[in-house]
Design an enzyme around this catalytic site. Structure first.
Site, short mmCIF file in Angstrom:
data_model
loop_
_atom_site.label_atom_id
_atom_site.label_comp_id
_atom_site.label_asym_id
_atom_site.label_seq_id
_atom_site.Cartn_x
_atom_site.Cartn_y
_atom_site.Cartn_z
CG ASP A 1 -0.42 -0.03 2.52
OD1 ASP A 1 0.82 -0.08 2.63
OD2 ASP A 1 -1.18 0.01 3.51
CB SER A 2 4.58 1.70 -0.02
OG SER A 2 4.81 0.51 -0.75
CG ASP B 1 0.38 -4.17 2.04
OD1 ASP B 1 0.15 -4.89 3.03
OD2 ASP B 1 1.04 -3.10 2.11
CE LYS C 1 3.16 -5.86 3.84
NZ LYS C 1 2.55 -4.90 4.79
CD GLU D 1 0.53 -1.86 8.15
OE1 GLU D 1 0.22 -1.15 9.12
OE2 GLU D 1 0.96 -1.39 7.07
CD GLU E 1 7.81 -0.70 7.95
OE1 GLU E 1 6.83 -1.37 7.58
OE2 GLU E 1 8.00 0.48 7.60
#
Ligand code: KIV
Length: 283
Positions: free
Chosen positions: A47-48, A86, A116, A118, A185
């Protein structure tokens, strides 16, 4: 020769044999092609993309629709690479049912290999639900940008004993919930090293040191395309922003000076056709 696509059991074997896994983000078809040609073993459609492609200040505005579209493009560019979608903010926070629904969208609509998401202890039921639905999950702990507000900003995690203990608890919870890999991270290498030793699943790092099973970088950082800021953990392997800007500057200069296009860039009329046209216009 066509590249052999690595799957989850290959990554498990690589961990057991001490072979490092190379992972990079990618958001579009050409970059995915380059990554596959370069021998990348995994691609994350992160999502970056919110910052690297759309110019948002962060990842929070990114939607499922954007993630799916970019995953589709990456899948077309890298058909023989393990692609991870993501899950953006809002796609799994509300309920297990939402999480499963959206994880399955990634597989059905964009043919990714895994998703993925978080979080550690607070997302175990989401991970379990997605895994129970038959989808491979990669956990993401330490600095989790989608909840950076709660973390007090984009700050490294696990730098005190108390904070490191929380990161390790998250790692254990993610593995226990059934995730097949873990991304850590912005955590000190001492802590990542302990996690990688404790966990049987592959542990990958972005800004969390070398003492684990592989590395992830953001492609726009690696090639020097994203220039707004550069995190401490980034190594730039190229400076394409300068190369691209210089190429464009040269183009502007040549257009203004009448130096582009030249004859070699033109499609001429077929033999005799120019004369025929002139005659027609003169009659
Ligand atoms: O979106 C992304 O690229 C990520 C990395 C920062 C880990 O989640």
């Amino acid at each position: 020769m066509q590249k052999k696509k690595l799957m989850i059991h290959d990554f498990m074997k690589m961990k057991q044999e001490g072979q490092k896994i190379a992972w990079l983000t990618s958001y579009d078809f050409p970059t995915a092609q380059f990554a596959e040609a370069a021998g990348m073993e995994m691609i994350l459609v992160g999502d970056s993309l919110g910052m690297c492609v759309y110019g948002y200040a962060g990842t929070l505005p990114v939607t499922m629709e954007q993630c799916i579209l970019h995953c589709e493009a990456v899948r077309r560019g890298a058909p023989n690479t393990f692609v991870v979608g993501d899950m953006p903010l809002g796609s799994y926070q509300v309920s297990d049912a939402d999480a499963v629904f959206n994880a399955i969208r990634f597989l059905k609509e964009a043919s990714v290999d895994a998703v993925k998401l978080e979080g550690g202890t607070r997302v175990v039921s989401r991970i379990r639900a997605i895994v129970d639905a038959g989808v491979l999950v990669i956990g993401h702990i330490g600095l989790t940008p989608q909840s950076s507000g709660q973390l007090g900003g984009h700050k490294a995690q696990g730098r005190t004993m108390e904070s490191a203990k929380l990161v390790i608890e998250d790692a254990l919870a993610v593995q226990k919930a059934g995730a097949q890999m873990l991304l850590v991270e912005a955590v000190p290498p001492e802590v990542t090293g302990l996690i990688a030793k404790k966990l049987s699943i592959p542990v990958l790092s972005i800004g969390a040191g070398a003492d684990c099973d592989g590395q992830l970088l953001i492609v726009s950082d690696l090639i020097g395309q994203f220039t707004a800021f550069t995190p401490k953990f980034v190594k730039k392997y190229a400076h394409v922003a300068e190369i691209i800007t210089e190429a464009m500057r040269q183009y502007v200069k040549e257009v203004k000076a009448g130096q582009f296009p030249t004859d070699e860039h033109c499609y001429h009329m077929l033999e005799g056709e120019a004369e025929r046209l002139q005659k027609l216009l003169a009659s």
